[in-house]
Motif scaffolding. Structure first.
Motif, short mmCIF file in Angstrom:
data_model
loop_
_atom_site.label_atom_id
_atom_site.label_comp_id
_atom_site.label_asym_id
_atom_site.label_seq_id
_atom_site.Cartn_x
_atom_site.Cartn_y
_atom_site.Cartn_z
N TRP A 40 0.85 -1.19 0.00
CA TRP A 40 0.00 0.00 0.00
C TRP A 40 0.88 1.24 0.00
N ARG A 41 0.38 2.32 -0.56
CA ARG A 41 1.05 3.60 -0.44
C ARG A 41 0.02 4.63 -0.01
N GLY A 42 0.48 5.66 0.66
CA GLY A 42 -0.47 6.65 1.15
C GLY A 42 0.16 8.00 1.41
N SER A 43 -0.70 8.97 1.62
CA SER A 43 -0.25 10.30 2.00
C SER A 43 -1.32 10.94 2.87
N GLY A 44 -0.93 11.98 3.58
CA GLY A 44 -1.88 12.67 4.44
C GLY A 44 -1.26 13.90 5.04
N GLY A 144 -9.72 -1.05 -3.63
CA GLY A 144 -8.31 -1.01 -3.27
C GLY A 144 -7.87 0.29 -2.66
N LYS A 145 -8.79 1.05 -2.07
CA LYS A 145 -8.45 2.33 -1.46
C LYS A 145 -9.13 2.46 -0.10
N MET A 146 -8.55 3.26 0.78
CA MET A 146 -9.17 3.53 2.07
C MET A 146 -8.72 4.88 2.61
N THR A 147 -9.55 5.41 3.50
CA THR A 147 -9.20 6.64 4.21
C THR A 147 -9.05 6.32 5.69
N ILE A 148 -8.18 7.06 6.35
CA ILE A 148 -7.89 6.85 7.77
C ILE A 148 -7.97 8.19 8.48
N LEU A 149 -8.62 8.20 9.62
CA LEU A 149 -8.63 9.39 10.47
C LEU A 149 -8.11 8.99 11.85
N MET A 166 -5.48 10.61 6.38
CA MET A 166 -4.65 9.91 5.41
C MET A 166 -5.51 9.22 4.34
N GLY A 167 -4.96 9.08 3.16
CA GLY A 167 -5.57 8.29 2.10
C GLY A 167 -4.57 7.23 1.65
N PHE A 168 -5.03 5.99 1.49
CA PHE A 168 -4.16 4.88 1.08
C PHE A 168 -4.74 4.16 -0.13
#
Length: 192
Positions: A40-44, A144-149, A166-168
């Protein structure tokens, strides 16, 4: 301390631990964990504090174990030239229908203890380190995507305050989900 929870959240956004055989009744939980395996890759960005607005990136690898009812995750997160390794472990307890684990050696080490459960198609993890408590809430944001708080509990106001969003996406995806709650604490997803 805020930074320690921030790094903890990044590591556990893609959820494993002690050996525990999978029972047939727990097949759904095993399939759920397997959905978060792989690269997975992500940014936030950070939402509050002196480093509010700081953007970061992560590259993580989830490694579920069907036979152990567990999930391990390793990788790194970085901003600019600064980077930090991350690792977490979770195990599923079928009797309690919950996940238990640790990030960065748990509260006894440099990280946090984890207790969590499924929340629809996503998951919610409670992070604990001494008196400090936080929540990591992950929701699907398309294939294949998710958001994290990540939120921290403020005992004075008796409410959770959003700290990082964050978004992954799975490695190889052409875009990341955008998830950027307002600094005021409202939680309004952007384009997913």
């Amino acid at each position: 301390m805020l930074r320690a929870f921030f790094v903890a959240a990044l590591a556990i956004c893609i959820p494993a631990l002690a050996p525990q055989p999978a029972a047939a009744a727990d097949e759904d939980a095993v399939a759920f964990m397997e959905r978060f395996g792989g690269e997975w890759r992500g940014s936030g960005r950070l939402l509050i504090g002196p480093e509010s607005g700081l953007r970061f990136h992560c590259a993580l690898n989830g490694d579920p174990s069907r036979s152990m009812m567990a999930f391990g995750m390793t990788g790194k997160c970085w901003t600019g030239s600064l980077s930090a390794p991350v690792y977490a472990r979770l195990r599923y307890n079928g009797d309690q229908k919950r996940f238990f684990g640790s990030f960065m050696d748990g509260a006894e080490g440099d990280g946090a203890n984890i207790v969590g459960e499924r929340d629809g198609e996503g998951f919610m993890l409670k992070l604990m380190r001494g008196e400090l408590q936080g929540l990591l809430d992950a929701e699907p944001a398309g294939d294949g995507k998710m958001t994290i708080l990540l939120s921290l509990y403020d005992p004075n106001s008796r409410r959770s305050i959003p700290v990082a969003a964050m978004g992954f996406a799975r490695a190889g995806s052409d875009s990341l989900p955008i998830y950027d709650p307002a600094i005021t604490g409202s939680i309004e997803p952007g384009n997913k």
